[in-house]
Design a protein around this motif. Structure first.
Motif, mmCIF file in Angstrom:
data_model
loop_
_atom_site.group_PDB
_atom_site.id
_atom_site.type_symbol
_atom_site.label_atom_id
_atom_site.label_comp_id
_atom_site.label_asym_id
_atom_site.label_seq_id
_atom_site.Cartn_x
_atom_site.Cartn_y
_atom_site.Cartn_z
ATOM 1 N N ARG A 186 0.816 -1.215 0.000
ATOM 2 C CA ARG A 186 0.000 0.000 0.000
ATOM 3 C C ARG A 186 0.847 1.261 0.000
ATOM 4 O O ARG A 186 0.310 2.363 0.165
ATOM 5 C CB ARG A 186 -0.956 0.000 1.195
ATOM 6 N N GLY A 187 2.139 1.135 -0.148
ATOM 7 C CA GLY A 187 2.993 2.303 -0.236
ATOM 8 C C GLY A 187 3.011 3.169 1.010
ATOM 9 O O GLY A 187 3.170 4.391 0.930
ATOM 10 N N GLY A 188 2.823 2.553 2.173
ATOM 11 C CA GLY A 188 2.815 3.315 3.416
ATOM 12 C C GLY A 188 1.496 3.992 3.725
ATOM 13 O O GLY A 188 1.398 4.780 4.675
ATOM 14 N N LEU A 189 0.460 3.687 2.970
ATOM 15 C CA LEU A 189 -0.848 4.294 3.180
ATOM 16 C C LEU A 189 -1.427 3.856 4.517
ATOM 17 O O LEU A 189 -1.462 2.668 4.831
ATOM 18 C CB LEU A 189 -1.781 3.859 2.050
ATOM 19 N N ALA A 190 -1.879 4.811 5.334
ATOM 20 C CA ALA A 190 -2.500 4.497 6.622
ATOM 21 C C ALA A 190 -3.914 3.971 6.399
ATOM 22 O O ALA A 190 -4.573 4.333 5.415
ATOM 23 C CB ALA A 190 -2.549 5.749 7.498
ATOM 24 N N PRO A 191 -4.406 3.101 7.297
ATOM 25 C CA PRO A 191 -5.765 2.562 7.136
ATOM 26 C C PRO A 191 -6.831 3.634 6.977
ATOM 27 O O PRO A 191 -7.792 3.448 6.217
ATOM 28 C CB PRO A 191 -5.964 1.755 8.425
ATOM 29 N N ARG A 192 -6.685 4.764 7.657
ATOM 30 C CA ARG A 192 -7.702 5.814 7.562
ATOM 31 C C ARG A 192 -7.742 6.457 6.185
ATOM 32 O O ARG A 192 -8.703 7.171 5.852
ATOM 33 C CB ARG A 192 -7.454 6.883 8.626
ATOM 34 N N GLN A 193 -6.694 6.246 5.381
ATOM 35 C CA GLN A 193 -6.650 6.817 4.037
ATOM 36 C C GLN A 193 -7.326 5.928 2.999
ATOM 37 O O GLN A 193 -7.308 6.240 1.813
ATOM 38 C CB GLN A 193 -5.196 7.090 3.635
ATOM 39 N N ILE A 194 -7.905 4.816 3.455
ATOM 40 C CA ILE A 194 -8.661 3.923 2.574
ATOM 41 C C ILE A 194 -10.112 3.918 3.047
ATOM 42 O O ILE A 194 -10.403 3.535 4.176
ATOM 43 C CB ILE A 194 -8.098 2.496 2.596
ATOM 44 N N ALA A 195 -11.022 4.371 2.191
ATOM 45 C CA ALA A 195 -12.447 4.379 2.509
ATOM 46 C C ALA A 195 -13.114 3.202 1.816
ATOM 47 O O ALA A 195 -12.851 2.928 0.643
ATOM 48 C CB ALA A 195 -13.086 5.681 2.054
ATOM 49 N N TYR A 196 -13.977 2.505 2.546
ATOM 50 C CA TYR A 196 -14.587 1.280 2.029
ATOM 51 C C TYR A 196 -16.100 1.326 2.208
ATOM 52 O O TYR A 196 -16.595 1.577 3.308
ATOM 53 C CB TYR A 196 -14.002 0.072 2.779
ATOM 54 N N LEU A 197 -16.818 1.097 1.112
ATOM 55 C CA LEU A 197 -18.272 1.012 1.151
ATOM 56 C C LEU A 197 -18.680 -0.424 0.846
ATOM 57 O O LEU A 197 -18.534 -0.890 -0.288
ATOM 58 C CB LEU A 197 -18.899 1.955 0.120
ATOM 59 N N PRO A 198 -19.176 -1.178 1.851
ATOM 60 C CA PRO A 198 -19.584 -2.568 1.600
ATOM 61 C C PRO A 198 -20.885 -2.625 0.821
ATOM 62 O O PRO A 198 -21.538 -1.593 0.577
ATOM 63 C CB PRO A 198 -19.755 -3.124 3.013
ATOM 64 N N GLN A 199 -21.281 -3.820 0.439
ATOM 65 C CA GLN A 199 -22.575 -3.997 -0.213
ATOM 66 C C GLN A 199 -23.694 -3.575 0.736
ATOM 67 O O GLN A 199 -23.590 -3.716 1.957
ATOM 68 C CB GLN A 199 -22.767 -5.452 -0.634
ATOM 69 N N SER A 200 -24.775 -3.068 0.168
ATOM 70 C CA SER A 200 -25.873 -2.548 0.989
ATOM 71 C C SER A 200 -26.462 -3.619 1.898
ATOM 72 O O SER A 200 -26.974 -3.307 2.979
ATOM 73 C CB SER A 200 -26.963 -1.966 0.093
ATOM 74 N N ALA A 201 -26.368 -4.875 1.498
ATOM 75 C CA ALA A 201 -26.918 -5.959 2.324
ATOM 76 C C ALA A 201 -26.189 -6.084 3.651
ATOM 77 O O ALA A 201 -26.713 -6.668 4.605
ATOM 78 C CB ALA A 201 -26.856 -7.279 1.568
ATOM 79 N N GLU A 202 -24.961 -5.537 3.737
ATOM 80 C CA GLU A 202 -24.186 -5.622 4.969
ATOM 81 C C GLU A 202 -24.494 -4.480 5.938
ATOM 82 O O GLU A 202 -23.948 -4.435 7.036
ATOM 83 C CB GLU A 202 -22.694 -5.636 4.631
ATOM 84 N N ILE A 203 -25.357 -3.546 5.539
ATOM 85 C CA ILE A 203 -25.723 -2.414 6.386
ATOM 86 C C ILE A 203 -26.955 -2.768 7.206
ATOM 87 O O ILE A 203 -27.989 -3.149 6.658
ATOM 88 C CB ILE A 203 -26.016 -1.156 5.536
ATOM 89 N N ASP A 204 -26.857 -2.656 8.525
ATOM 90 C CA ASP A 204 -27.975 -2.971 9.413
ATOM 91 C C ASP A 204 -28.859 -1.733 9.548
ATOM 92 O O ASP A 204 -28.547 -0.806 10.294
ATOM 93 C CB ASP A 204 -27.453 -3.402 10.793
ATOM 94 N N ARG A 205 -29.972 -1.734 8.828
ATOM 95 C CA ARG A 205 -30.855 -0.569 8.846
ATOM 96 C C ARG A 205 -31.795 -0.570 10.039
ATOM 97 O O ARG A 205 -32.513 0.407 10.270
ATOM 98 C CB ARG A 205 -31.652 -0.511 7.545
ATOM 99 N N THR A 206 -31.835 -1.675 10.792
ATOM 100 C CA THR A 206 -32.726 -1.723 11.946
ATOM 101 C C THR A 206 -32.083 -1.098 13.180
ATOM 102 O O THR A 206 -32.767 -0.836 14.168
ATOM 103 C CB THR A 206 -33.112 -3.180 12.270
ATOM 104 N N PHE A 207 -30.773 -0.862 13.136
ATOM 105 C CA PHE A 207 -30.104 -0.249 14.283
ATOM 106 C C PHE A 207 -30.645 1.162 14.468
ATOM 107 O O PHE A 207 -30.757 1.926 13.517
ATOM 108 C CB PHE A 207 -28.593 -0.212 14.047
ATOM 109 N N PRO A 208 -31.011 1.530 15.690
ATOM 110 C CA PRO A 208 -31.657 2.834 15.910
ATOM 111 C C PRO A 208 -30.691 4.013 15.805
ATOM 112 O O PRO A 208 -30.226 4.559 16.805
ATOM 113 C CB PRO A 208 -32.218 2.701 17.332
ATOM 114 N N SER A 209 -30.360 4.386 14.575
ATOM 115 C CA SER A 209 -29.458 5.511 14.368
ATOM 116 C C SER A 209 -30.017 6.413 13.283
ATOM 117 O O SER A 209 -30.893 6.019 12.501
ATOM 118 C CB SER A 209 -28.058 5.024 13.995
ATOM 119 N N THR A 210 -29.510 7.628 13.228
ATOM 120 C CA THR A 210 -29.984 8.626 12.279
ATOM 121 C C THR A 210 -28.991 8.788 11.142
ATOM 122 O O THR A 210 -27.862 8.283 11.186
ATOM 123 C CB THR A 210 -30.169 9.980 12.974
ATOM 124 N N VAL A 211 -29.410 9.534 10.139
ATOM 125 C CA VAL A 211 -28.522 9.856 9.023
ATOM 126 C C VAL A 211 -27.287 10.582 9.542
ATOM 127 O O VAL A 211 -26.158 10.305 9.111
ATOM 128 C CB VAL A 211 -29.272 10.698 7.977
#
Length: 262
Positions: A67-92
Protein backbone atom coordinates in the motif's frame (compact mmCIF):
# COMPACT_ATOMS: atom_id res chain seq x y z
CA UNK A 1 -9.14 17.82 0.23
CA UNK A 2 -6.90 14.87 0.84
CA UNK A 3 -3.52 14.89 -0.90
CA UNK A 4 -3.65 12.49 -3.88
CA UNK A 5 -1.89 9.19 -3.50
CA UNK A 6 1.46 9.28 -5.33
CA UNK A 7 2.26 5.56 -5.22
CA UNK A 8 0.39 2.61 -6.71
CA UNK A 9 -1.36 -0.15 -4.80
CA UNK A 10 0.67 -3.21 -5.78
CA UNK A 11 -0.60 -6.79 -5.62
CA UNK A 12 2.26 -9.28 -5.48
CA UNK A 13 1.13 -12.82 -6.42
CA UNK A 14 -1.81 -12.25 -4.09
CA UNK A 15 -3.98 -15.11 -2.82
CA UNK A 16 -6.91 -14.36 -0.50
CA UNK A 17 -9.51 -16.61 1.09
CA UNK A 18 -11.34 -17.79 4.19
CA UNK A 19 -10.42 -20.59 6.57
CA UNK A 20 -7.56 -21.59 4.31
CA UNK A 21 -9.76 -21.87 1.21
CA UNK A 22 -8.63 -19.47 -1.55
CA UNK A 23 -11.16 -17.17 -3.21
CA UNK A 24 -8.61 -15.07 -5.13
CA UNK A 25 -5.66 -16.84 -6.75
CA UNK A 26 -2.26 -15.40 -7.72
CA UNK A 27 -3.33 -11.85 -8.57
CA UNK A 28 -0.45 -9.74 -9.82
CA UNK A 29 -0.66 -6.10 -10.85
CA UNK A 30 -1.12 -2.53 -9.68
CA UNK A 31 -3.75 0.17 -9.32
CA UNK A 32 -2.06 3.36 -10.47
CA UNK A 33 -2.44 6.59 -8.47
CA UNK A 34 -5.62 8.42 -9.45
CA UNK A 35 -6.95 5.49 -11.50
CA UNK A 36 -10.64 4.60 -11.83
CA UNK A 37 -10.99 0.82 -12.07
CA UNK A 38 -13.98 -1.52 -12.24
CA UNK A 39 -13.62 -5.05 -10.87
CA UNK A 40 -15.86 -7.36 -12.88
CA UNK A 41 -16.56 -11.09 -12.82
CA UNK A 42 -19.18 -13.76 -12.17
CA UNK A 43 -20.75 -14.32 -8.76
CA UNK A 44 -18.26 -15.87 -6.37
CA UNK A 45 -15.23 -14.82 -8.42
CA UNK A 46 -13.47 -13.09 -5.51
CA UNK A 47 -14.31 -9.46 -6.23
CA UNK A 48 -15.56 -8.53 -2.75
CA UNK A 49 -12.80 -10.61 -1.19
CA UNK A 50 -10.24 -8.53 -3.08
CA UNK A 51 -11.63 -5.27 -1.66
CA UNK A 52 -11.51 -6.66 1.88
CA UNK A 53 -7.91 -7.66 1.29
CA UNK A 54 -7.00 -4.16 0.15
CA UNK A 55 -8.56 -2.65 3.29
CA UNK A 56 -6.45 -4.97 5.43
CA UNK A 57 -9.50 -6.66 6.96
CA UNK A 58 -8.49 -9.93 5.31
CA UNK A 59 -4.92 -11.15 5.54
CA UNK A 60 -3.35 -12.80 2.46
CA UNK A 61 -3.02 -16.57 2.32
CA UNK A 62 -0.11 -15.98 -0.04
CA UNK A 63 1.69 -13.06 -1.63
CA UNK A 64 1.25 -9.52 -0.40
CA UNK A 65 -0.36 -6.10 -0.90
CA UNK A 66 1.98 -3.10 -0.96
CA UNK A 67 0.00 0.00 0.00
CA UNK A 68 2.99 2.30 -0.24
CA UNK A 69 2.81 3.31 3.42
CA UNK A 70 -0.85 4.29 3.18
CA UNK A 71 -2.50 4.50 6.62
CA UNK A 72 -5.77 2.56 7.14
CA UNK A 73 -7.70 5.81 7.56
CA UNK A 74 -6.65 6.82 4.04
CA UNK A 75 -8.66 3.92 2.57
CA UNK A 76 -12.45 4.38 2.51
CA UNK A 77 -14.59 1.28 2.03
CA UNK A 78 -18.27 1.01 1.15
CA UNK A 79 -19.58 -2.57 1.60
CA UNK A 80 -22.58 -4.00 -0.21
CA UNK A 81 -25.87 -2.55 0.99
CA UNK A 82 -26.92 -5.96 2.32
CA UNK A 83 -24.19 -5.62 4.97
CA UNK A 84 -25.72 -2.41 6.39
CA UNK A 85 -27.97 -2.97 9.41
CA UNK A 86 -30.86 -0.57 8.85
CA UNK A 87 -32.73 -1.72 11.95
CA UNK A 88 -30.10 -0.25 14.28
CA UNK A 89 -31.66 2.83 15.91
CA UNK A 90 -29.46 5.51 14.37
CA UNK A 91 -29.98 8.63 12.28
CA UNK A 92 -28.52 9.86 9.02
CA UNK A 93 -26.33 12.22 11.05
CA UNK A 94 -25.00 9.31 13.12
CA UNK A 95 -24.14 7.37 9.95
CA UNK A 96 -22.47 10.23 8.11
CA UNK A 97 -20.52 11.37 11.19
CA UNK A 98 -18.60 8.09 11.05
CA UNK A 99 -16.67 9.70 8.22
CA UNK A 100 -15.09 12.08 10.78
CA UNK A 101 -14.05 9.25 13.08
CA UNK A 102 -11.61 7.84 10.53
CA UNK A 103 -9.43 10.92 11.11
CA UNK A 104 -10.43 11.96 14.63
CA UNK A 105 -10.83 8.61 16.38
CA UNK A 106 -13.88 7.38 18.25
CA UNK A 107 -13.42 9.46 21.39
CA UNK A 108 -12.71 12.97 20.12
CA UNK A 109 -15.64 15.34 20.16
CA UNK A 110 -17.19 16.47 16.89
CA UNK A 111 -16.93 20.26 16.59
CA UNK A 112 -19.10 22.95 15.07
CA UNK A 113 -17.10 22.94 11.81
CA UNK A 114 -17.51 19.16 11.70
CA UNK A 115 -21.29 19.54 11.83
CA UNK A 116 -21.13 22.13 9.06
CA UNK A 117 -19.03 19.78 6.94
CA UNK A 118 -21.62 17.07 7.51
CA UNK A 119 -24.42 19.37 6.39
CA UNK A 120 -22.39 20.32 3.33
CA UNK A 121 -21.88 16.72 2.19
CA UNK A 122 -25.54 15.89 2.79
CA UNK A 123 -26.47 18.82 0.57
CA UNK A 124 -23.98 17.59 -2.03
CA UNK A 125 -25.69 14.19 -2.21
CA UNK A 126 -29.22 15.61 -2.24
CA UNK A 127 -30.10 14.92 1.40
CA UNK A 128 -30.25 18.41 2.88
CA UNK A 129 -32.41 18.37 5.99
CA UNK A 130 -32.21 14.59 6.45
CA UNK A 131 -29.91 14.72 9.49
CA UNK A 132 -32.50 13.46 11.97
CA UNK A 133 -34.19 10.86 9.76
CA UNK A 134 -33.71 7.31 11.02
CA UNK A 135 -32.09 4.81 8.68
CA UNK A 136 -35.12 2.53 8.58
CA UNK A 137 -37.21 5.35 7.02
CA UNK A 138 -34.88 5.80 4.05
CA UNK A 139 -35.34 4.35 0.60
CA UNK A 140 -32.51 2.31 -0.86
CA UNK A 141 -31.36 5.25 -2.93
CA UNK A 142 -31.46 7.64 0.04
CA UNK A 143 -29.42 5.26 2.17
CA UNK A 144 -26.81 4.96 -0.56
CA UNK A 145 -26.62 8.75 -0.86
CA UNK A 146 -26.00 8.93 2.90
CA UNK A 147 -23.24 6.33 2.64
CA UNK A 148 -21.59 8.32 -0.16
CA UNK A 149 -21.80 11.42 2.06
CA UNK A 150 -19.91 9.48 4.74
CA UNK A 151 -17.22 8.65 2.18
CA UNK A 152 -16.95 12.32 1.26
CA UNK A 153 -16.31 13.24 4.90
CA UNK A 154 -13.65 10.59 5.22
CA UNK A 155 -11.66 12.40 2.50
CA UNK A 156 -9.59 9.31 1.70
CA UNK A 157 -6.91 8.80 -0.94
CA UNK A 158 -8.29 5.37 -1.94
CA UNK A 159 -12.03 4.66 -2.24
CA UNK A 160 -13.33 1.08 -2.49
CA UNK A 161 -16.95 0.52 -3.56
CA UNK A 162 -18.65 -2.89 -3.48
CA UNK A 163 -21.67 -2.97 -5.82
CA UNK A 164 -22.56 0.66 -5.03
CA UNK A 165 -25.37 1.00 -7.60
CA UNK A 166 -27.39 -2.16 -6.91
CA UNK A 167 -31.16 -1.85 -6.32
CA UNK A 168 -31.34 1.95 -6.43
CA UNK A 169 -33.25 4.27 -8.75
CA UNK A 170 -31.77 5.61 -12.00
CA UNK A 171 -31.53 9.23 -10.85
CA UNK A 172 -29.57 8.21 -7.75
CA UNK A 173 -27.29 6.05 -9.90
CA UNK A 174 -26.59 9.02 -12.18
CA UNK A 175 -25.90 11.35 -9.24
CA UNK A 176 -23.56 8.87 -7.54
CA UNK A 177 -21.67 8.13 -10.75
CA UNK A 178 -21.12 11.88 -11.03
CA UNK A 179 -19.58 11.79 -7.55
CA UNK A 180 -17.32 8.90 -8.55
CA UNK A 181 -16.16 10.85 -11.60
CA UNK A 182 -15.53 13.86 -9.36
CA UNK A 183 -13.30 11.74 -7.11
CA UNK A 184 -11.47 10.55 -10.21
CA UNK A 185 -11.00 14.19 -11.24
CA UNK A 186 -9.50 14.88 -7.82
CA UNK A 187 -6.90 12.16 -8.52
CA UNK A 188 -8.17 9.78 -5.86
CA UNK A 189 -7.76 6.08 -6.58
CA UNK A 190 -11.23 4.55 -6.99
CA UNK A 191 -11.87 0.79 -7.27
CA UNK A 192 -15.47 -0.40 -7.72
CA UNK A 193 -16.93 -3.91 -7.88
CA UNK A 194 -19.64 -3.82 -10.55
CA UNK A 195 -21.78 -6.27 -12.51
CA UNK A 196 -23.20 -3.94 -15.19
CA UNK A 197 -20.67 -4.12 -18.01
CA UNK A 198 -22.41 -1.38 -20.01
CA UNK A 199 -21.99 0.99 -17.07
CA UNK A 200 -18.35 -0.06 -16.81
CA UNK A 201 -17.76 0.63 -20.49
CA UNK A 202 -19.41 4.05 -20.21
CA UNK A 203 -17.72 5.35 -17.07
CA UNK A 204 -14.67 3.32 -16.01
CA UNK A 205 -11.42 3.68 -17.99
CA UNK A 206 -9.81 0.52 -16.55
CA UNK A 207 -11.16 -2.91 -15.66
CA UNK A 208 -9.94 -5.98 -13.80
CA UNK A 209 -11.86 -9.05 -15.02
CA UNK A 210 -11.69 -11.93 -12.53
CA UNK A 211 -12.87 -15.50 -12.17
CA UNK A 212 -11.00 -16.20 -8.93
CA UNK A 213 -7.90 -15.86 -11.09
CA UNK A 214 -7.15 -12.73 -13.11
CA UNK A 215 -8.46 -12.95 -16.69
CA UNK A 216 -7.59 -9.46 -17.95
CA UNK A 217 -6.51 -6.16 -16.43
CA UNK A 218 -6.13 -2.99 -18.42
CA UNK A 219 -8.13 -0.52 -20.53
CA UNK A 220 -11.80 -1.44 -20.29
CA UNK A 221 -12.33 -1.96 -24.02
CA UNK A 222 -9.55 -4.54 -24.03
CA UNK A 223 -10.37 -6.24 -20.71
CA UNK A 224 -14.04 -6.74 -21.63
CA UNK A 225 -13.45 -8.23 -25.05
CA UNK A 226 -15.81 -11.08 -25.83
CA UNK A 227 -13.07 -13.68 -25.72
CA UNK A 228 -12.08 -12.63 -22.21
CA UNK A 229 -15.69 -12.85 -21.03
CA UNK A 230 -15.87 -16.32 -22.54
CA UNK A 231 -12.74 -17.37 -20.62
CA UNK A 232 -14.35 -16.07 -17.41
CA UNK A 233 -17.52 -17.98 -18.14
CA UNK A 234 -15.68 -21.23 -18.77
CA UNK A 235 -13.54 -20.86 -15.66
CA UNK A 236 -16.67 -20.13 -13.63
CA UNK A 237 -18.47 -23.21 -14.92
CA UNK A 238 -15.47 -25.28 -13.88
CA UNK A 239 -16.05 -24.46 -10.22
CA UNK A 240 -19.78 -23.64 -10.12
CA UNK A 241 -22.22 -25.20 -12.55
CA UNK A 242 -24.99 -22.84 -11.43
CA UNK A 243 -23.02 -19.59 -11.79
CA UNK A 244 -24.88 -17.17 -14.10
CA UNK A 245 -22.98 -15.35 -16.76
CA UNK A 246 -24.37 -13.43 -19.75
CA UNK A 247 -21.86 -13.28 -22.54
CA UNK A 248 -22.25 -10.74 -25.33
CA UNK A 249 -23.28 -11.79 -28.80
CA UNK A 250 -20.56 -12.46 -31.32
CA UNK A 251 -18.04 -13.75 -28.81
CA UNK A 252 -14.70 -15.00 -30.02
CA UNK A 253 -12.65 -18.04 -29.12
CA UNK A 254 -10.73 -18.56 -25.93
CA UNK A 255 -7.36 -16.86 -26.27
CA UNK A 256 -6.36 -17.22 -22.63
CA UNK A 257 -5.40 -14.29 -20.44
CA UNK A 258 -5.54 -11.48 -22.98
CA UNK A 259 -5.28 -8.61 -20.53
CA UNK A 260 -2.09 -7.09 -19.20
CA UNK A 261 -1.58 -5.41 -15.86
CA UNK A 262 -0.57 -1.80 -15.62
Amino acid sequence: MSRPLRVPLVLNDLTLGYDGHPAVHHLEGRFLPGSLTAVVGPNGSGKSTLLKGITGALKPLGGSIDRGGLAPRQIAYLPQSAEIDRTFPSTVADLVALGHWARRGLFRAITGPDYQAMRDVLTAVGLAGFEHRTLETLSGGQLQRALFARLMLQDADVILLDEPFTAIDERTVADLIALVRRWHGEQRTVIAVLHDTEMVRAHFPDTLLMAREPIAWGPTADALKAENLLVARRMTEAWDERAPWHEPSGHGHNHGHAGHVH
